[in-house]
Design an enzyme around this catalytic site. Structure first.
Site, PDB file in Angstrom:
ATOM      1  N   HIS A  95       0.856  -1.185   0.000  1.00 53.35           N
ATOM      2  CA  HIS A  95       0.000   0.000   0.000  1.00 53.35           C
ATOM      3  C   HIS A  95       0.890   1.232   0.000  1.00 53.35           C
ATOM      4  O   HIS A  95       1.945   1.253   0.646  1.00 53.35           O
ATOM      5  CB  HIS A  95      -0.885   0.060   1.248  1.00 53.35           C
ATOM      6  CG  HIS A  95      -1.804  -1.109   1.414  1.00 53.35           C
ATOM      7  ND1 HIS A  95      -2.642  -1.541   0.412  1.00 53.35           N
ATOM      8  CD2 HIS A  95      -2.024  -1.929   2.463  1.00 53.35           C
ATOM      9  CE1 HIS A  95      -3.334  -2.585   0.843  1.00 53.35           C
ATOM     10  NE2 HIS A  95      -2.970  -2.840   2.083  1.00 53.35           N
ATOM     11  N   ALA A 160      -6.002  -5.429  -5.719  1.00 55.63           N
ATOM     12  CA  ALA A 160      -5.906  -6.604  -4.848  1.00 55.63           C
ATOM     13  C   ALA A 160      -6.986  -6.536  -3.775  1.00 55.63           C
ATOM     14  O   ALA A 160      -7.451  -5.447  -3.413  1.00 55.63           O
ATOM     15  CB  ALA A 160      -4.522  -6.667  -4.203  1.00 55.63           C
ATOM     16  N   MET A 161      -7.366  -7.709  -3.258  1.00 54.47           N
ATOM     17  CA  MET A 161      -8.396  -7.772  -2.220  1.00 54.47           C
ATOM     18  C   MET A 161      -8.004  -8.740  -1.122  1.00 54.47           C
ATOM     19  O   MET A 161      -7.364  -9.759  -1.376  1.00 54.47           O
ATOM     20  CB  MET A 161      -9.734  -8.201  -2.815  1.00 54.47           C
ATOM     21  CG  MET A 161     -10.304  -7.189  -3.745  1.00 54.47           C
ATOM     22  SD  MET A 161     -12.021  -7.515  -4.157  1.00 54.47           S
ATOM     23  CE  MET A 161     -12.345  -6.064  -5.167  1.00 54.47           C
ATOM     24  N   GLY A 173     -10.243  -4.880   3.003  1.00 50.28           N
ATOM     25  CA  GLY A 173     -10.975  -4.639   1.767  1.00 50.28           C
ATOM     26  C   GLY A 173     -10.132  -4.735   0.524  1.00 50.28           C
ATOM     27  O   GLY A 173      -9.638  -5.801   0.188  1.00 50.28           O
ATOM     28  N   PHE A 174      -9.912  -3.599  -0.170  1.00 46.96           N
ATOM     29  CA  PHE A 174      -9.254  -3.638  -1.471  1.00 46.96           C
ATOM     30  C   PHE A 174      -8.201  -2.543  -1.581  1.00 46.96           C
ATOM     31  O   PHE A 174      -8.224  -1.542  -0.856  1.00 46.96           O
ATOM     32  CB  PHE A 174     -10.277  -3.495  -2.608  1.00 46.96           C
ATOM     33  CG  PHE A 174     -11.062  -2.206  -2.596  1.00 46.96           C
ATOM     34  CD1 PHE A 174     -10.546  -1.049  -3.158  1.00 46.96           C
ATOM     35  CD2 PHE A 174     -12.331  -2.160  -2.018  1.00 46.96           C
ATOM     36  CE1 PHE A 174     -11.268   0.137  -3.144  1.00 46.96           C
ATOM     37  CE2 PHE A 174     -13.060  -0.981  -2.004  1.00 46.96           C
ATOM     38  CZ  PHE A 174     -12.532   0.170  -2.569  1.00 46.96           C
ATOM     39  N   CYS A 191       0.802 -11.039  -3.597  1.00 47.69           N
ATOM     40  CA  CYS A 191      -0.237 -12.052  -3.393  1.00 47.69           C
ATOM     41  C   CYS A 191       0.288 -13.464  -3.685  1.00 47.69           C
ATOM     42  O   CYS A 191      -0.493 -14.383  -3.968  1.00 47.69           O
ATOM     43  CB  CYS A 191      -1.469 -11.757  -4.247  1.00 47.69           C
ATOM     44  SG  CYS A 191      -2.173 -10.112  -3.940  1.00 47.69           S
TER      45      CYS A 191
END
Length: 231
Positions: A95, A160-161, A173-174, A191
Protein backbone atom coordinates in the site's frame (compact mmCIF):
# COMPACT_ATOMS: atom_id res chain seq x y z
CA UNK A 1 -32.08 -3.87 7.51
CA UNK A 2 -30.03 -0.68 7.73
CA UNK A 3 -28.65 0.22 4.29
CA UNK A 4 -27.43 3.63 5.38
CA UNK A 5 -23.65 3.79 5.04
CA UNK A 6 -21.42 6.53 6.41
CA UNK A 7 -18.68 7.45 3.94
CA UNK A 8 -15.35 8.60 5.34
CA UNK A 9 -12.18 9.64 3.54
CA UNK A 10 -9.27 9.45 5.96
CA UNK A 11 -6.76 10.89 3.51
CA UNK A 12 -3.12 9.79 3.79
CA UNK A 13 -2.61 7.94 7.09
CA UNK A 14 -0.11 5.51 8.55
CA UNK A 15 -1.25 1.90 8.22
CA UNK A 16 -1.19 1.16 11.96
CA UNK A 17 -3.40 4.16 12.70
CA UNK A 18 -5.93 3.05 10.08
CA UNK A 19 -5.87 -0.53 11.35
CA UNK A 20 -6.53 0.66 14.91
CA UNK A 21 -9.43 2.81 13.72
CA UNK A 22 -10.88 -0.11 11.77
CA UNK A 23 -10.60 -2.45 14.73
CA UNK A 24 -12.40 0.07 16.95
CA UNK A 25 -15.36 0.41 14.55
CA UNK A 26 -15.40 -3.35 13.90
CA UNK A 27 -15.46 -4.29 17.60
CA UNK A 28 -18.19 -1.76 18.40
CA UNK A 29 -20.37 -3.14 15.59
CA UNK A 30 -19.86 -6.70 16.83
CA UNK A 31 -20.78 -5.57 20.36
CA UNK A 32 -24.12 -4.21 19.09
CA UNK A 33 -24.85 -7.53 17.37
CA UNK A 34 -23.95 -9.49 20.50
CA UNK A 35 -26.10 -7.23 22.68
CA UNK A 36 -29.03 -7.67 20.28
CA UNK A 37 -28.66 -11.45 20.42
CA UNK A 38 -28.19 -11.65 24.18
CA UNK A 39 -31.00 -9.29 25.12
CA UNK A 40 -33.36 -9.95 22.22
CA UNK A 41 -32.99 -6.40 20.90
CA UNK A 42 -33.20 -4.97 17.39
CA UNK A 43 -30.77 -2.06 17.54
CA UNK A 44 -29.55 -1.28 13.99
CA UNK A 45 -25.90 -1.87 13.25
CA UNK A 46 -23.96 0.92 11.51
CA UNK A 47 -22.16 0.58 8.18
CA UNK A 48 -19.09 2.45 6.97
CA UNK A 49 -17.31 2.86 3.66
CA UNK A 50 -13.81 4.18 4.27
CA UNK A 51 -11.33 5.33 1.65
CA UNK A 52 -7.73 6.12 2.50
CA UNK A 53 -4.18 6.16 1.21
CA UNK A 54 -1.24 4.83 3.19
CA UNK A 55 2.37 5.74 3.58
CA UNK A 56 4.58 2.99 2.11
CA UNK A 57 3.78 -0.34 3.77
CA UNK A 58 3.74 -4.07 3.09
CA UNK A 59 1.05 -6.19 4.75
CA UNK A 60 0.92 -9.96 5.08
CA UNK A 61 -2.38 -11.83 5.47
CA UNK A 62 -2.84 -14.54 8.09
CA UNK A 63 -2.32 -17.35 5.57
CA UNK A 64 0.54 -15.56 3.80
CA UNK A 65 4.20 -16.38 3.33
CA UNK A 66 6.74 -14.05 4.91
CA UNK A 67 9.38 -15.19 2.42
CA UNK A 68 7.41 -13.33 -0.27
CA UNK A 69 8.76 -10.10 1.25
CA UNK A 70 12.09 -9.65 -0.54
CA UNK A 71 13.45 -6.98 1.82
CA UNK A 72 15.12 -7.28 5.21
CA UNK A 73 14.82 -4.64 7.93
CA UNK A 74 17.60 -2.56 6.39
CA UNK A 75 15.93 -2.74 2.99
CA UNK A 76 12.58 -1.66 4.43
CA UNK A 77 14.24 1.32 6.09
CA UNK A 78 15.98 2.30 2.84
CA UNK A 79 12.63 2.21 1.04
CA UNK A 80 10.90 4.17 3.79
CA UNK A 81 8.42 1.31 4.19
CA UNK A 82 6.94 -0.62 7.10
CA UNK A 83 5.82 -4.24 7.36
CA UNK A 84 2.84 -5.69 9.26
CA UNK A 85 1.37 -9.14 9.71
CA UNK A 86 -2.39 -8.64 9.82
CA UNK A 87 -5.64 -10.54 10.31
CA UNK A 88 -7.11 -10.45 6.80
CA UNK A 89 -7.20 -13.16 4.18
CA UNK A 90 -4.76 -13.23 1.30
CA UNK A 91 -1.00 -13.05 1.06
CA UNK A 92 1.43 -10.13 0.88
CA UNK A 93 0.64 -6.82 -0.80
CA UNK A 94 1.81 -3.22 -0.92
CA UNK A 95 0.00 0.00 0.00
CA UNK A 96 1.21 3.50 -0.72
CA UNK A 97 0.33 6.99 -1.93
CA UNK A 98 -1.64 7.07 -5.17
CA UNK A 99 -3.52 3.89 -4.28
CA UNK A 100 -7.16 3.93 -3.14
CA UNK A 101 -7.44 1.58 -0.18
CA UNK A 102 -11.06 0.80 0.60
CA UNK A 103 -12.26 -0.46 3.95
CA UNK A 104 -15.98 -1.30 3.87
CA UNK A 105 -16.97 -2.07 7.46
CA UNK A 106 -20.42 -3.44 6.74
CA UNK A 107 -22.82 -5.67 8.58
CA UNK A 108 -23.72 -7.96 5.69
CA UNK A 109 -26.94 -8.87 7.52
CA UNK A 110 -28.00 -5.45 6.23
CA UNK A 111 -27.23 -6.45 2.62
CA UNK A 112 -26.61 -10.15 1.85
CA UNK A 113 -24.83 -12.88 3.77
CA UNK A 114 -22.51 -14.21 1.10
CA UNK A 115 -18.77 -13.49 1.25
CA UNK A 116 -18.21 -14.76 -2.31
CA UNK A 117 -20.86 -12.36 -3.61
CA UNK A 118 -19.41 -9.59 -1.42
CA UNK A 119 -15.98 -9.94 -3.05
CA UNK A 120 -17.42 -10.19 -6.55
CA UNK A 121 -19.50 -7.04 -5.94
CA UNK A 122 -16.46 -5.05 -4.82
CA UNK A 123 -14.62 -6.30 -7.90
CA UNK A 124 -17.51 -5.18 -10.09
CA UNK A 125 -17.35 -1.66 -8.65
CA UNK A 126 -13.65 -1.45 -9.61
CA UNK A 127 -14.38 -2.88 -13.08
CA UNK A 128 -17.11 -0.27 -13.67
CA UNK A 129 -14.85 2.55 -12.46
CA UNK A 130 -12.11 1.47 -14.87
CA UNK A 131 -14.68 1.31 -17.68
CA UNK A 132 -15.50 4.96 -16.98
CA UNK A 133 -11.93 5.71 -18.07
CA UNK A 134 -11.98 3.42 -21.08
CA UNK A 135 -10.00 0.63 -19.41
CA UNK A 136 -11.41 -2.86 -20.00
CA UNK A 137 -10.93 -5.02 -16.90
CA UNK A 138 -12.33 -8.22 -15.48
CA UNK A 139 -11.70 -11.22 -13.28
CA UNK A 140 -9.08 -13.95 -13.51
CA UNK A 141 -10.44 -17.41 -12.76
CA UNK A 142 -8.85 -18.82 -9.62
CA UNK A 143 -7.75 -15.42 -8.30
CA UNK A 144 -9.40 -12.56 -6.44
CA UNK A 145 -9.07 -8.94 -7.44
CA UNK A 146 -9.38 -7.10 -10.73
CA UNK A 147 -7.22 -7.83 -13.76
CA UNK A 148 -6.45 -6.56 -17.25
CA UNK A 149 -5.93 -9.00 -20.14
CA UNK A 150 -6.78 -11.93 -17.87
CA UNK A 151 -7.34 -14.12 -20.92
CA UNK A 152 -3.74 -13.98 -22.20
CA UNK A 153 -0.07 -13.89 -21.18
CA UNK A 154 -0.21 -10.12 -20.62
CA UNK A 155 -2.39 -10.53 -17.53
CA UNK A 156 -1.74 -7.83 -14.94
CA UNK A 157 -3.43 -6.99 -11.66
CA UNK A 158 -4.74 -3.52 -10.90
CA UNK A 159 -6.66 -4.16 -7.68
CA UNK A 160 -5.91 -6.60 -4.85
CA UNK A 161 -8.40 -7.77 -2.22
CA UNK A 162 -8.21 -9.28 1.24
CA UNK A 163 -11.01 -9.22 3.79
CA UNK A 164 -11.91 -10.39 7.24
CA UNK A 165 -15.44 -11.11 8.46
CA UNK A 166 -16.92 -12.11 11.79
CA UNK A 167 -20.67 -12.59 12.38
CA UNK A 168 -21.08 -11.13 8.89
CA UNK A 169 -19.31 -7.87 9.81
CA UNK A 170 -16.50 -7.08 7.35
CA UNK A 171 -13.22 -5.21 7.60
CA UNK A 172 -10.08 -4.70 5.47
CA UNK A 173 -10.97 -4.64 1.77
CA UNK A 174 -9.25 -3.64 -1.47
CA UNK A 175 -6.21 -1.78 -2.81
CA UNK A 176 -6.78 -0.10 -6.18
CA UNK A 177 -3.71 1.21 -8.03
CA UNK A 178 -4.48 4.62 -9.47
CA UNK A 179 -1.21 6.60 -9.39
CA UNK A 180 0.72 4.16 -7.19
CA UNK A 181 4.52 3.83 -7.48
CA UNK A 182 4.69 0.34 -8.98
CA UNK A 183 8.41 0.01 -8.23
CA UNK A 184 7.48 -0.95 -4.66
CA UNK A 185 5.84 -4.14 -5.94
CA UNK A 186 9.25 -5.36 -7.09
CA UNK A 187 10.19 -5.89 -3.45
CA UNK A 188 7.55 -8.60 -2.93
CA UNK A 189 5.91 -11.51 -4.71
CA UNK A 190 2.48 -9.82 -4.81
CA UNK A 191 -0.24 -12.05 -3.39
CA UNK A 192 2.21 -14.94 -3.89
CA UNK A 193 1.89 -14.67 -7.70
CA UNK A 194 5.37 -14.54 -9.22
CA UNK A 195 4.53 -14.81 -12.93
CA UNK A 196 2.02 -11.96 -13.35
CA UNK A 197 2.53 -8.21 -13.61
CA UNK A 198 0.99 -5.40 -11.55
CA UNK A 199 -0.32 -2.22 -13.13
CA UNK A 200 -2.06 1.06 -12.37
CA UNK A 201 -4.44 3.47 -14.08
CA UNK A 202 -1.55 5.90 -14.55
CA UNK A 203 0.51 3.26 -16.34
CA UNK A 204 -2.37 2.16 -18.56
CA UNK A 205 -3.45 5.67 -19.54
CA UNK A 206 -0.03 7.34 -19.59
CA UNK A 207 -1.08 10.15 -17.26
CA UNK A 208 -1.78 10.85 -13.62
CA UNK A 209 -5.39 10.69 -12.56
CA UNK A 210 -7.33 13.05 -10.30
CA UNK A 211 -7.67 10.89 -7.18
CA UNK A 212 -10.76 12.74 -5.93
CA UNK A 213 -12.60 12.11 -9.20
CA UNK A 214 -11.69 8.42 -9.25
CA UNK A 215 -12.80 8.09 -5.62
CA UNK A 216 -16.11 9.76 -6.46
CA UNK A 217 -16.85 7.39 -9.32
CA UNK A 218 -15.83 4.33 -7.28
CA UNK A 219 -17.85 5.40 -4.26
CA UNK A 220 -20.97 5.82 -6.40
CA UNK A 221 -20.54 2.43 -8.09
CA UNK A 222 -20.19 0.70 -4.72
CA UNK A 223 -23.30 2.47 -3.43
CA UNK A 224 -25.32 1.49 -6.51
CA UNK A 225 -24.27 -2.16 -6.48
CA UNK A 226 -24.94 -2.63 -2.77
CA UNK A 227 -28.10 -0.45 -2.86
CA UNK A 228 -26.58 1.73 -0.16
CA UNK A 229 -27.77 5.10 1.01
CA UNK A 230 -24.49 6.96 1.47
CA UNK A 231 -24.28 9.76 4.04
Amino acid sequence: MNKTVEFRDWGLVDYQEAWDRQEDIFSKTLAIKQDNRTNNLTNPTPNYLIFTEHTHVYTLGKSGHEEYLLLDEKGLKEKGAKFYKINRGGDITYHGPGQIVGYPILDLDNFFTDIHLYLRTLEEAIILTLADYGIEAGRYEGYTGVWLDADNDKARKICAMGVRASRWVTMHGFAFNVNADLAYFRNIIPCGIDDKDVTSMERELGRKLDMAKVKGKLKNHIADLFHMELI
